[in-house]
Scaffold this motif. Structure first.
Motif, PDB file in Angstrom:
ATOM      1  N   THR A  12      37.367  41.585  28.545  1.00  0.00           N
ATOM      2  CA  THR A  12      37.271  40.043  27.964  1.00  0.00           C
ATOM      3  C   THR A  12      38.795  39.512  27.991  1.00  0.00           C
ATOM      4  OG1 THR A  12      37.266  40.729  25.536  1.00  0.00           O
ATOM      5  CG2 THR A  12      35.295  40.346  26.809  1.00  0.00           C
ATOM      6  N   ILE A  13      39.849  40.380  27.898  1.00  0.00           N
ATOM      7  CA  ILE A  13      40.950  39.740  27.620  1.00  0.00           C
ATOM      8  C   ILE A  13      42.139  39.706  28.930  1.00  0.00           C
ATOM      9  CG2 ILE A  13      43.416  39.829  26.595  1.00  0.00           C
ATOM     10  CD1 ILE A  13      41.851  41.318  24.224  1.00  0.00           C
ATOM     11  N   TRP A  14      42.083  38.416  29.606  1.00  0.00           N
ATOM     12  CA  TRP A  14      42.713  38.541  30.741  1.00  0.00           C
ATOM     13  C   TRP A  14      44.132  38.946  30.978  1.00  0.00           C
ATOM     14  CZ3 TRP A  14      40.296  37.751  35.227  1.00  0.00           C
ATOM     15  CH2 TRP A  14      39.051  37.619  35.308  1.00  0.00           C
ATOM     16  N   PRO A  15      44.771  39.306  31.761  1.00  0.00           N
ATOM     17  CA  PRO A  15      44.222  39.775  33.056  1.00  0.00           C
ATOM     18  C   PRO A  15      43.638  41.070  33.186  1.00  0.00           C
ATOM     19  CG  PRO A  15      46.668  40.220  33.172  1.00  0.00           C
ATOM     20  CD  PRO A  15      46.117  39.604  31.709  1.00  0.00           C
ATOM     21  N   LEU A  16      43.279  41.772  31.953  1.00  0.00           N
ATOM     22  CA  LEU A  16      42.669  43.234  31.924  1.00  0.00           C
ATOM     23  C   LEU A  16      41.555  43.380  32.870  1.00  0.00           C
ATOM     24  CD1 LEU A  16      43.559  44.305  28.252  1.00  0.00           C
ATOM     25  CD2 LEU A  16      44.787  44.801  30.311  1.00  0.00           C
ATOM     26  N   PRO A  17      40.601  42.525  32.757  1.00  0.00           N
ATOM     27  CA  PRO A  17      39.279  42.428  33.577  1.00  0.00           C
ATOM     28  C   PRO A  17      39.573  42.840  35.174  1.00  0.00           C
ATOM     29  CG  PRO A  17      38.996  40.747  31.842  1.00  0.00           C
ATOM     30  CD  PRO A  17      40.520  41.283  31.870  1.00  0.00           C
ATOM     31  N   LEU A  18      40.960  42.337  35.798  1.00  0.00           N
ATOM     32  CA  LEU A  18      41.031  42.377  37.085  1.00  0.00           C
ATOM     33  C   LEU A  18      41.180  43.939  37.575  1.00  0.00           C
ATOM     34  CD1 LEU A  18      43.843  39.524  37.691  1.00  0.00           C
ATOM     35  CD2 LEU A  18      41.277  39.670  38.164  1.00  0.00           C
ATOM     36  N   LEU A  19      41.731  44.760  36.337  1.00  0.00           N
ATOM     37  CA  LEU A  19      41.702  46.219  36.637  1.00  0.00           C
ATOM     38  C   LEU A  19      40.616  46.737  36.162  1.00  0.00           C
ATOM     39  CD1 LEU A  19      43.385  48.786  37.482  1.00  0.00           C
ATOM     40  CD2 LEU A  19      44.276  48.446  35.157  1.00  0.00           C
ATOM     41  N   PHE A  20      40.028  46.565  34.985  1.00  0.00           N
ATOM     42  CA  PHE A  20      39.173  47.496  34.319  1.00  0.00           C
ATOM     43  C   PHE A  20      37.792  47.257  34.761  1.00  0.00           C
ATOM     44  CE2 PHE A  20      42.854  48.111  31.593  1.00  0.00           C
ATOM     45  CZ  PHE A  20      42.557  49.583  31.511  1.00  0.00           C
ATOM     46  N   ALA A  21      37.359  45.971  35.195  1.00  0.00           N
ATOM     47  CA  ALA A  21      36.259  45.672  35.780  1.00  0.00           C
ATOM     48  C   ALA A  21      35.827  46.629  36.593  1.00  0.00           C
ATOM     49  CB  ALA A  21      35.729  44.232  36.045  1.00  0.00           C
ATOM     50  N   PRO A  22      36.726  46.639  37.853  1.00  0.00           N
ATOM     51  CA  PRO A  22      36.287  47.478  39.054  1.00  0.00           C
ATOM     52  C   PRO A  22      36.249  49.104  38.444  1.00  0.00           C
ATOM     53  CG  PRO A  22      37.910  45.989  39.736  1.00  0.00           C
ATOM     54  CD  PRO A  22      37.901  45.798  38.366  1.00  0.00           C
ATOM     55  N   TYR A  23      36.999  49.425  37.489  1.00  0.00           N
ATOM     56  CA  TYR A  23      37.327  50.548  37.034  1.00  0.00           C
ATOM     57  C   TYR A  23      36.135  51.197  36.314  1.00  0.00           C
ATOM     58  CZ  TYR A  23      38.393  54.242  33.320  1.00  0.00           C
ATOM     59  OH  TYR A  23      38.420  55.047  32.478  1.00  0.00           O
ATOM     60  N   TYR A  24      35.405  50.386  35.608  1.00  0.00           N
ATOM     61  CA  TYR A  24      34.004  50.800  35.020  1.00  0.00           C
ATOM     62  C   TYR A  24      32.914  50.629  35.887  1.00  0.00           C
ATOM     63  CZ  TYR A  24      36.004  50.502  30.194  1.00  0.00           C
ATOM     64  OH  TYR A  24      36.848  50.750  28.889  1.00  0.00           O
ATOM     65  N   ALA A  25      32.947  49.596  36.710  1.00  0.00           N
ATOM     66  CA  ALA A  25      32.187  49.561  37.704  1.00  0.00           C
ATOM     67  C   ALA A  25      31.960  50.776  38.498  1.00  0.00           C
ATOM     68  CB  ALA A  25      32.069  48.201  38.459  1.00  0.00           C
ATOM     69  N   LEU A  26      32.810  51.048  39.216  1.00  0.00           N
ATOM     70  CA  LEU A  26      32.948  52.293  39.973  1.00  0.00           C
ATOM     71  C   LEU A  26      32.780  53.638  39.269  1.00  0.00           C
ATOM     72  CD1 LEU A  26      36.447  51.689  42.146  1.00  0.00           C
ATOM     73  CD2 LEU A  26      33.891  51.792  42.980  1.00  0.00           C
ATOM     74  N   ALA A  35      27.758  42.353  31.206  1.00  0.00           N
ATOM     75  CA  ALA A  35      27.389  42.439  29.600  1.00  0.00           C
ATOM     76  C   ALA A  35      28.758  42.616  28.709  1.00  0.00           C
ATOM     77  CB  ALA A  35      26.037  43.442  29.400  1.00  0.00           C
ATOM     78  N   PHE A  36      29.548  43.440  29.370  1.00  0.00           N
ATOM     79  CA  PHE A  36      30.777  43.648  28.509  1.00  0.00           C
ATOM     80  C   PHE A  36      31.842  42.714  28.673  1.00  0.00           C
ATOM     81  CE2 PHE A  36      28.609  47.537  27.573  1.00  0.00           C
ATOM     82  CZ  PHE A  36      29.028  48.108  26.570  1.00  0.00           C
ATOM     83  N   MET A  37      31.595  41.841  29.593  1.00  0.00           N
ATOM     84  CA  MET A  37      32.465  40.836  30.126  1.00  0.00           C
ATOM     85  C   MET A  37      32.141  39.345  29.220  1.00  0.00           C
ATOM     86  SD  MET A  37      33.415  41.323  34.009  1.00  0.00           S
ATOM     87  CE  MET A  37      34.893  40.015  34.022  1.00  0.00           C
TER      88      MET A  37
END
Length: 207
Positions: free
Chosen positions: A128-142, A185-187
Protein backbone atom coordinates in the motif's frame (compact mmCIF):
# COMPACT_ATOMS: atom_id res chain seq x y z
CA UNK A 1 21.29 -43.11 -6.48
CA UNK A 2 20.62 -44.04 -2.85
CA UNK A 3 21.23 -40.46 -1.71
CA UNK A 4 19.02 -39.03 -4.46
CA UNK A 5 16.22 -41.38 -3.41
CA UNK A 6 16.37 -40.09 0.16
CA UNK A 7 16.43 -36.51 -1.10
CA UNK A 8 13.20 -37.15 -3.04
CA UNK A 9 11.60 -38.77 0.02
CA UNK A 10 12.61 -35.87 2.29
CA UNK A 11 11.26 -33.42 -0.29
CA UNK A 12 7.89 -35.16 -0.45
CA UNK A 13 7.51 -35.63 3.30
CA UNK A 14 8.33 -31.97 4.02
CA UNK A 15 6.00 -30.98 1.17
CA UNK A 16 3.06 -32.74 2.83
CA UNK A 17 3.57 -30.87 6.11
CA UNK A 18 4.04 -27.55 4.32
CA UNK A 19 1.03 -28.15 2.09
CA UNK A 20 -1.23 -28.49 5.15
CA UNK A 21 0.09 -25.22 6.57
CA UNK A 22 -0.07 -23.39 3.22
CA UNK A 23 -3.65 -24.50 2.65
CA UNK A 24 -4.65 -22.87 5.95
CA UNK A 25 -2.46 -19.85 5.18
CA UNK A 26 -4.06 -19.28 1.78
CA UNK A 27 -7.57 -19.69 3.19
CA UNK A 28 -6.60 -17.08 5.79
CA UNK A 29 -5.63 -14.70 2.98
CA UNK A 30 -8.87 -15.34 1.10
CA UNK A 31 -10.81 -14.56 4.30
CA UNK A 32 -9.31 -11.06 4.00
CA UNK A 33 -11.95 -10.44 1.33
CA UNK A 34 -14.44 -10.18 4.20
CA UNK A 35 -12.33 -7.57 5.97
CA UNK A 36 -9.27 -7.16 8.15
CA UNK A 37 -11.09 -8.18 11.33
CA UNK A 38 -12.18 -11.47 9.75
CA UNK A 39 -8.62 -12.13 8.56
CA UNK A 40 -7.13 -11.45 12.01
CA UNK A 41 -9.76 -13.56 13.78
CA UNK A 42 -9.12 -16.54 11.49
CA UNK A 43 -5.35 -16.12 11.93
CA UNK A 44 -5.66 -16.01 15.71
CA UNK A 45 -7.49 -19.37 15.74
CA UNK A 46 -5.10 -20.98 13.23
CA UNK A 47 -2.00 -19.80 15.09
CA UNK A 48 -3.04 -21.67 18.19
CA UNK A 49 -2.16 -24.77 16.19
CA UNK A 50 0.67 -23.92 13.81
CA UNK A 51 2.52 -21.67 16.26
CA UNK A 52 2.36 -24.21 19.06
CA UNK A 53 5.77 -25.10 20.58
CA UNK A 54 5.50 -28.58 19.11
CA UNK A 55 4.47 -27.69 15.54
CA UNK A 56 6.19 -24.41 14.68
CA UNK A 57 9.77 -25.85 14.84
CA UNK A 58 8.61 -28.71 12.62
CA UNK A 59 7.22 -26.23 10.08
CA UNK A 60 10.44 -24.21 10.06
CA UNK A 61 12.44 -27.42 9.62
CA UNK A 62 10.12 -28.45 6.77
CA UNK A 63 10.74 -25.12 5.05
CA UNK A 64 14.51 -25.64 5.28
CA UNK A 65 14.31 -29.23 4.04
CA UNK A 66 12.00 -28.24 1.19
CA UNK A 67 14.37 -25.50 0.03
CA UNK A 68 17.56 -27.58 0.22
CA UNK A 69 16.13 -30.72 -1.37
CA UNK A 70 14.25 -28.76 -4.02
CA UNK A 71 17.29 -26.80 -5.16
CA UNK A 72 19.38 -29.99 -5.15
CA UNK A 73 16.87 -31.80 -7.36
CA UNK A 74 16.86 -28.94 -9.83
CA UNK A 75 20.68 -28.91 -9.83
CA UNK A 76 20.88 -32.67 -10.35
CA UNK A 77 18.47 -32.56 -13.28
CA UNK A 78 19.85 -29.38 -14.85
CA UNK A 79 20.07 -29.68 -18.62
CA UNK A 80 17.96 -32.84 -18.78
CA UNK A 81 14.51 -31.32 -18.35
CA UNK A 82 12.50 -31.16 -21.55
CA UNK A 83 9.02 -29.99 -22.37
CA UNK A 84 6.67 -27.52 -20.75
CA UNK A 85 5.85 -29.45 -17.57
CA UNK A 86 9.40 -30.41 -16.62
CA UNK A 87 10.69 -26.89 -17.16
CA UNK A 88 7.74 -25.38 -15.32
CA UNK A 89 8.40 -27.74 -12.41
CA UNK A 90 12.02 -26.56 -12.17
CA UNK A 91 11.21 -22.85 -12.60
CA UNK A 92 8.32 -22.85 -10.12
CA UNK A 93 10.39 -24.89 -7.65
CA UNK A 94 13.28 -22.43 -7.77
CA UNK A 95 11.00 -19.45 -7.25
CA UNK A 96 9.26 -21.21 -4.36
CA UNK A 97 12.65 -21.90 -2.76
CA UNK A 98 13.54 -18.22 -3.07
CA UNK A 99 10.13 -17.09 -1.81
CA UNK A 100 10.06 -19.47 1.16
CA UNK A 101 13.57 -18.52 2.24
CA UNK A 102 13.03 -14.79 1.85
CA UNK A 103 9.51 -14.71 3.28
CA UNK A 104 10.33 -16.87 6.31
CA UNK A 105 13.47 -14.87 7.07
CA UNK A 106 11.73 -11.47 7.01
CA UNK A 107 8.71 -12.70 8.97
CA UNK A 108 11.09 -13.83 11.71
CA UNK A 109 13.00 -10.53 11.50
CA UNK A 110 9.75 -8.58 11.91
CA UNK A 111 8.71 -10.71 14.89
CA UNK A 112 12.04 -10.96 16.70
CA UNK A 113 13.93 -7.87 15.53
CA UNK A 114 11.12 -5.30 15.40
CA UNK A 115 8.49 -6.82 17.68
CA UNK A 116 5.85 -6.60 14.96
CA UNK A 117 3.09 -9.13 14.48
CA UNK A 118 3.42 -10.74 11.05
CA UNK A 119 -0.28 -10.34 10.32
CA UNK A 120 -2.39 -8.62 7.66
CA UNK A 121 -0.73 -5.27 8.24
CA UNK A 122 2.81 -6.50 7.61
CA UNK A 123 2.00 -7.67 4.08
CA UNK A 124 -0.25 -4.66 3.47
CA UNK A 125 2.64 -2.35 4.38
CA UNK A 126 4.55 -3.48 1.32
CA UNK A 127 1.47 -3.39 -0.90
CA UNK A 128 0.00 0.00 0.00
CA UNK A 129 2.95 2.38 0.48
CA UNK A 130 4.22 3.53 -2.89
CA UNK A 131 6.43 2.74 -4.70
CA UNK A 132 6.80 -0.59 -2.82
CA UNK A 133 3.85 -2.29 -4.60
CA UNK A 134 5.74 -2.04 -7.89
CA UNK A 135 8.15 -4.63 -6.49
CA UNK A 136 6.09 -6.51 -3.93
CA UNK A 137 2.85 -7.02 -5.87
CA UNK A 138 4.63 -9.22 -8.45
CA UNK A 139 6.69 -10.83 -5.67
CA UNK A 140 3.63 -11.97 -3.70
CA UNK A 141 1.57 -12.83 -6.77
CA UNK A 142 4.34 -14.98 -8.21
CA UNK A 143 4.72 -16.74 -4.86
CA UNK A 144 1.08 -17.89 -4.95
CA UNK A 145 1.21 -18.66 -8.66
CA UNK A 146 4.46 -20.66 -8.35
CA UNK A 147 2.90 -22.81 -5.62
CA UNK A 148 -0.05 -23.72 -7.80
CA UNK A 149 2.17 -24.21 -10.85
CA UNK A 150 4.32 -26.63 -8.84
CA UNK A 151 1.21 -28.50 -7.70
CA UNK A 152 0.05 -28.54 -11.33
CA UNK A 153 3.28 -30.27 -12.35
CA UNK A 154 2.90 -32.83 -9.57
CA UNK A 155 -0.65 -33.56 -10.71
CA UNK A 156 0.47 -33.85 -14.32
CA UNK A 157 3.23 -36.37 -13.55
CA UNK A 158 1.05 -38.38 -11.16
CA UNK A 159 -1.84 -38.60 -13.63
CA UNK A 160 -0.13 -39.39 -16.91
CA UNK A 161 -3.00 -38.82 -19.33
CA UNK A 162 -5.11 -36.04 -20.77
CA UNK A 163 -6.84 -35.90 -17.41
CA UNK A 164 -3.47 -35.05 -15.85
CA UNK A 165 -3.02 -32.23 -18.35
CA UNK A 166 -6.47 -30.83 -17.54
CA UNK A 167 -5.92 -31.08 -13.79
CA UNK A 168 -2.57 -29.35 -14.19
CA UNK A 169 -4.09 -26.59 -16.31
CA UNK A 170 -6.86 -26.13 -13.73
CA UNK A 171 -4.25 -25.68 -10.98
CA UNK A 172 -2.42 -23.08 -13.07
CA UNK A 173 -5.63 -21.16 -13.75
CA UNK A 174 -6.69 -21.26 -10.09
CA UNK A 175 -3.24 -20.08 -9.04
CA UNK A 176 -3.39 -17.09 -11.37
CA UNK A 177 -6.86 -16.05 -10.21
CA UNK A 178 -6.11 -16.57 -6.53
CA UNK A 179 -2.84 -14.64 -6.75
CA UNK A 180 -4.62 -11.63 -8.23
CA UNK A 181 -7.43 -11.73 -5.66
CA UNK A 182 -5.12 -12.02 -2.65
CA UNK A 183 -2.76 -9.27 -3.78
CA UNK A 184 -5.73 -7.02 -4.61
CA UNK A 185 -7.15 -7.52 -1.11
CA UNK A 186 -3.89 -6.56 0.59
CA UNK A 187 -3.50 -3.55 -1.69
CA UNK A 188 -6.76 -2.10 -0.40
CA UNK A 189 -8.81 -2.71 -3.54
CA UNK A 190 -11.94 -3.82 -1.68
CA UNK A 191 -11.81 -1.52 1.38
CA UNK A 192 -9.61 1.15 2.92
CA UNK A 193 -6.54 0.01 4.87
CA UNK A 194 -5.26 2.21 7.68
CA UNK A 195 -1.80 0.99 8.66
CA UNK A 196 -0.69 1.26 12.29
CA UNK A 197 2.21 3.68 12.64
CA UNK A 198 4.62 0.93 13.75
CA UNK A 199 4.33 -0.75 10.35
CA UNK A 200 4.87 2.50 8.47
CA UNK A 201 7.97 3.14 10.55
CA UNK A 202 9.34 -0.19 9.40
CA UNK A 203 9.69 0.91 5.77
CA UNK A 204 10.05 4.69 5.98
CA UNK A 205 13.89 4.60 6.23
CA UNK A 206 14.00 2.85 2.86
CA UNK A 207 11.72 5.28 0.99
Amino acid sequence: MHARRWIRIAHRVSAVLLALFLAVHLVNHVVALWGIAAHLAFMDRARRIYRSPALEPMLLAAVLVQIVTGVEQVRAGWGTRQGFWQRTQAASGLYLAFFLANHTFWVLVARVGYGLDSNFYLAATFLTIWPLPLLFAPYYALGVFALFAHLACAAHFRIESRVGDRVGQAFVACGAVLACIIVAAFMGTFYDIHLPSAYRTLVEPFL
